[in-house]
Scaffold this motif. Structure first.
Motif, mmCIF file in Angstrom:
data_model
loop_
_atom_site.group_PDB
_atom_site.id
_atom_site.type_symbol
_atom_site.label_atom_id
_atom_site.label_comp_id
_atom_site.label_asym_id
_atom_site.label_seq_id
_atom_site.Cartn_x
_atom_site.Cartn_y
_atom_site.Cartn_z
ATOM 1 N N HIS A 107 -9.119 -8.234 -5.212
ATOM 2 C CA HIS A 107 -8.799 -8.843 -3.919
ATOM 3 C C HIS A 107 -7.311 -8.831 -3.621
ATOM 4 C CE1 HIS A 107 -12.696 -9.584 -2.525
ATOM 5 N NE2 HIS A 107 -13.046 -10.352 -3.549
ATOM 6 N N VAL A 108 -6.509 -8.975 -4.664
ATOM 7 C CA VAL A 108 -5.056 -8.927 -4.451
ATOM 8 C C VAL A 108 -4.649 -7.503 -4.041
ATOM 9 C CG1 VAL A 108 -2.806 -9.221 -5.539
ATOM 10 C CG2 VAL A 108 -4.645 -10.826 -6.047
ATOM 11 N N CYS A 109 -5.245 -6.513 -4.672
ATOM 12 C CA CYS A 109 -4.939 -5.115 -4.313
ATOM 13 C C CYS A 109 -5.377 -4.831 -2.884
ATOM 14 C CB CYS A 109 -5.665 -4.146 -5.242
ATOM 15 S SG CYS A 109 -5.110 -4.270 -6.937
ATOM 16 N N LYS A 110 -6.519 -5.345 -2.550
ATOM 17 C CA LYS A 110 -7.088 -5.131 -1.208
ATOM 18 C C LYS A 110 -6.167 -5.738 -0.154
ATOM 19 C CE LYS A 110 -10.711 -3.968 1.322
ATOM 20 N NZ LYS A 110 -10.648 -2.615 1.770
ATOM 21 N N VAL A 147 2.060 -6.716 -7.125
ATOM 22 C CA VAL A 147 2.965 -6.595 -5.985
ATOM 23 C C VAL A 147 3.951 -5.448 -6.217
ATOM 24 C CG1 VAL A 147 4.682 -7.855 -4.607
ATOM 25 C CG2 VAL A 147 2.710 -9.055 -5.533
ATOM 26 N N ALA A 148 4.156 -5.091 -7.485
ATOM 27 C CA ALA A 148 5.118 -4.037 -7.814
ATOM 28 C C ALA A 148 4.449 -2.672 -7.965
ATOM 29 C CB ALA A 148 5.855 -4.402 -9.093
ATOM 30 N N ALA A 149 3.124 -2.614 -7.771
ATOM 31 C CA ALA A 149 2.402 -1.351 -7.991
ATOM 32 C C ALA A 149 2.144 -0.630 -6.672
ATOM 33 C CB ALA A 149 1.073 -1.641 -8.684
ATOM 34 N N ASP A 150 2.137 0.694 -6.729
ATOM 35 C CA ASP A 150 1.840 1.481 -5.532
ATOM 36 C C ASP A 150 0.359 1.848 -5.458
ATOM 37 O OD1 ASP A 150 4.497 1.539 -4.627
ATOM 38 O OD2 ASP A 150 4.963 3.124 -6.059
ATOM 39 N N SER A 151 -0.324 1.712 -6.572
ATOM 40 C CA SER A 151 -1.767 1.923 -6.575
ATOM 41 C C SER A 151 -2.345 1.215 -7.793
ATOM 42 C CB SER A 151 -2.116 3.417 -6.621
ATOM 43 O OG SER A 151 -1.621 3.995 -7.795
ATOM 44 N N ALA A 152 -3.670 1.141 -7.846
ATOM 45 C CA ALA A 152 -4.303 0.463 -8.977
ATOM 46 C C ALA A 152 -5.458 1.291 -9.499
ATOM 47 C CB ALA A 152 -4.810 -0.910 -8.547
ATOM 48 N N LEU A 181 -17.542 -5.827 -3.873
ATOM 49 C CA LEU A 181 -16.130 -5.713 -3.501
ATOM 50 C C LEU A 181 -15.926 -5.278 -2.054
ATOM 51 C CD1 LEU A 181 -14.855 -3.904 -6.727
ATOM 52 C CD2 LEU A 181 -14.799 -6.351 -6.242
ATOM 53 N N GLY A 182 -16.971 -4.817 -1.432
ATOM 54 C CA GLY A 182 -16.842 -4.407 -0.034
ATOM 55 C C GLY A 182 -16.046 -3.126 0.150
ATOM 56 N N ILE A 183 -16.081 -2.242 -0.816
ATOM 57 C CA ILE A 183 -15.384 -0.970 -0.655
ATOM 58 C C ILE A 183 -16.347 0.165 -0.990
ATOM 59 C CG2 ILE A 183 -14.420 -1.003 -3.025
ATOM 60 C CD1 ILE A 183 -11.929 0.388 -1.953
ATOM 61 N N ARG A 184 -16.278 1.239 -0.209
ATOM 62 C CA ARG A 184 -17.128 2.397 -0.480
ATOM 63 C C ARG A 184 -16.510 3.216 -1.608
ATOM 64 N NH1 ARG A 184 -21.944 2.760 2.333
ATOM 65 N NH2 ARG A 184 -21.753 5.033 2.428
ATOM 66 N N ASN A 196 -5.509 4.246 2.318
ATOM 67 C CA ASN A 196 -5.549 2.913 2.948
ATOM 68 C C ASN A 196 -6.342 1.897 2.143
ATOM 69 O OD1 ASN A 196 -4.162 3.965 5.056
ATOM 70 N ND2 ASN A 196 -5.978 4.342 6.320
ATOM 71 N N GLY A 197 -6.852 2.305 1.022
ATOM 72 C CA GLY A 197 -7.625 1.383 0.189
ATOM 73 C C GLY A 197 -9.015 1.106 0.738
ATOM 74 N N GLU A 198 -9.555 2.043 1.559
ATOM 75 C CA GLU A 198 -10.898 1.823 2.124
ATOM 76 C C GLU A 198 -11.981 2.581 1.365
ATOM 77 O OE1 GLU A 198 -10.605 2.980 6.239
ATOM 78 O OE2 GLU A 198 -8.734 1.870 6.384
ATOM 79 N N LEU A 199 -11.561 3.530 0.541
ATOM 80 C CA LEU A 199 -12.514 4.328 -0.231
ATOM 81 C C LEU A 199 -11.942 4.487 -1.634
ATOM 82 C CD1 LEU A 199 -15.106 6.226 0.121
ATOM 83 C CD2 LEU A 199 -13.462 8.085 0.393
ATOM 84 N N THR A 200 -12.769 4.192 -2.637
ATOM 85 C CA THR A 200 -12.235 4.328 -3.999
ATOM 86 C C THR A 200 -12.807 5.571 -4.691
ATOM 87 O OG1 THR A 200 -12.001 3.303 -6.168
ATOM 88 C CG2 THR A 200 -13.912 2.589 -4.911
#
Ligand code: G4P
Length: 534
Positions: free
Chosen positions: A130-133, A106-111, A164-167, A250-254
């Motif tokens: 999933h928490v990051c998502k 919750v305190a991170a801006d990215s992972a 994970l459902g992410i491209r 937006n966390g849609e592409l890693t």
């Protein structure tokens, strides 16, 4: 004042605050250590072998501390690289896995999602992902241990999407995946980078760089690797996703990187690209108005409380994520939840080498506040007159449940006090079973070790011996439908109805199958797995 604004703007824009999420043994400790090495925070990483000896005796960070003779705290580390100010949040794994691991996110801006190239996506990575998502933060993938035989990189891309459902978008591409890792192809610069040196990971590696069609590389790699690389690049360019910065944000592409933390191969290119792409602190939603990180008014929230395990010191350390403005030692701020002013006189910050008293800090930084018992998880602190309150921190899914009672019924008062305290710290989740009254409380935890911590602390701090009965439940689900009487639900015989500490109805299940059956049997019932603290 304009000077202060300019100073805050400059400081915020160079901050990168992130967490590394991974399954135990993927190499998180090794990678973090290497990032510190490149950041100049440590001069030489120790041999990995020597770290193994007491691995399970103490937390990983304490272990590094012992090996290197430096003091690294267990929660967050700050270091500088290329004029960036980097905060790495530690997400405890192994036996330390607990709700704190989730809360840290919750305190991170990215992972940075760290994957073992041979194992692919593992259980703990899925949970943390999933928490990051849910938070919509950008997720960067580092595929580690490429010095050993790994899965086919195309297969890994497919796995990330399927599980994970992410491209994903490979930023570089490994050359030699059968335990013969030679380097990578950098897709942005369209060049081959072959790694050399590194003294088995103790110092920084260098690389030999050049274009794919340079005959030197065809010679160096041999036709087998060179031809395969050319084929792979063509396939990626043709069939892969376009790089889209907005989707990354937006966390849609890693963005995906390949490397080996142990040998340092690919660590520096990853760090540099990551720092360029990862977001600096952004606007934070709050009740009473969104908070701009560049505002000249300080604000932040408490996301973690670390109790002092020494029974003679009841003090605690509250970890605050700064969301806006500038923090200065000794400043007075409003403690929204308690409705009073507090002076932040002994704040601590965590540099790579040591824990120091912090004089100044900015949005994006994490500071540790001495807590005589006035802070709770989710508390908002701010400077000035705007009335803001950050949204509550979620309660993450507990996986182990026990019914607990004091062994000595005369100790009930201390028992309740201790349980309330630990629940406020966020170490445990407390439920009461609706149909059998309040005599036996049910405690839920994310990591099984928390039960040991609970027993230890109740005994040492409150003088209460516990009677613990383990329960077979593995999932808690809150009932979203308002006004629904849970007793009227058609539940499997193995599920029970409980109330959380805020009186909200929830159901404990033994397995996923029971959850699905309950949803099928009770049309319109809405179950959620993550609730909020308030
Ligand atoms: P963790 O914090 O994610 O749990 O992982 P950690 O860094 O402790 O690494 C787990 C194991 O993986 C360690 O081995 C470490 O040396 C190894 N490792 C980390 N990165 C790499 C890498 O890039 N390549 C290879 N081949 N191994 C890597 P260990 O079993 O604890 O010790 P050892 O017997 O290897 O010395």
């Amino acid at each position: 004042m304009p000077d202060l604004k300019a100073e805050i703007k400059k400081e915020v824009s160079r901050r990168k605050t992130f967490a590394i999420i991974s399954h135990p043994d993927a190499g998180k400790t090794t990678l973090t250590e290497k990032l510190l090495l490149y950041g100049g925070a440590i001069r030489m990483a120790g041999s990995v072998k020597s770290r193994k000896a007491n691995k399970f005796a103490v937390s990983d960070w304490m272990e590094i501390e012992k090996q290197r003779g430096i003091s690294v705290t267990s929660s967050v580390m700050q270091f500088e690289y290329n004029n960036y100010c980097i905060n790495i949040l530690d997400t405890p794994g192994h036996q330390d896995f607990s709700e704190d691991t989730y809360r840290t996110l919750v305190a991170a801006d990215s992972a940075v999602m760290l994957i073992d190239g041979a194992k692919g996506i593992e259980a703990q990575t899925i949970k943390l992902f999933h928490v990051c998502k849910l938070r919509g933060i950008p997720i960067f993938t580092f595929v580690n241990k490429m010095d050993r035989a790994s899965k086919d990189p195309f297969e890994l891309m497919e796995e990330i999407e399927r599980v994970l459902g992410i491209r994903s978008y490979p930023m570089n591409w490994p050359i030699g995946i059968d335990g013969d890792f030679k380097g990578v192809y950098n897709r942005k610069l369209k060049q081959i980078e072959l790694f050399t040196g590194g003294e088995h990971g103790q110092t920084q590696v260098s690389s030999q760089v050049g274009k794919v069609d340079d005959p030197v590389f065809a010679d160096l790699l041999g036709s087998h690797y060179h031809d395969k690389l050319c084929e792979d690049i063509e396939l990626l360019d043709m069939a892969g996703d376009e790089f889209d910065k907005k989707k990354v944000r937006n966390g849609e592409l890693t963005p995906m990187f390949f490397g080996s933390a142990m040998t340092n191969f690919g660590v520096q290119p990853f760090l540099e690209e990551f720092l360029e792409l990862a977001p600096s602190p952004g606007v934070v939603e709050a009740i009473g108005g969104d908070v701009d990180p560049e505002s000249d008014k300080f604000s932040g929230f408490i996301f973690k409380i670390q109790a002092n395990m020494n029974p003679t010191h009841r003090d605690r350390l509250a970890f605050l994520r700064i969301c806006s403005g500038k923090f200065t030692k000794g400043m007075s701020v409003k403690h929204v939840n308690a409705g009073k002013e507090v002076r932040l006189s002994q704040p601590q910050q965590f540099m790579a080498q040591e824990r120091t008293i912090v004089e100044e800090a900015y949005a994006g930084d994490i500071i540790g506040l001495f807590d005589p018992g006035i802070f709770n998880i989710g508390d908002t602190l701010f400077e000035g007159n705007d009335n803001i309150k950050f949204k509550g921190i979620p309660i993450f899914p507990a996986e182990f449940f026990s019914r607990i009672t004091p062994a000595d019924t005369m100790k009930r008062k201390q028992f309740i006090k201790g349980i309330n305290q630990l629940s406020e710290e966020g170490a445990i989740q407390v439920f009461k079973q609706i149909d059998i009254g309040i005599e036996a409380l049910i405690v839920g935890v994310v990591g099984a070790l928390q039960f040991e911590v609970l027993e230890y602390r109740l005994k040492n701090e409150y003088g209460v011996q516990l009677r613990v009965q383990n329960l077979p439940f593995r999932h808690a689900r809150w009932i979203k439908n308002e006004g629904l009487d849970p007793r009227k639900l058609n539940l499997p015989s193995t599920a029970i109805i409980v109330e959380d500490k805020l009186g909200r109805n929830s159901i404990l299940f033994e397995n996923e199958w029971s959850i699905r059956m309950t949803e099928e049997r009770n049309k319109g019932l809405e179950l959620i797995d993550i609730a909020t603290q308030d």
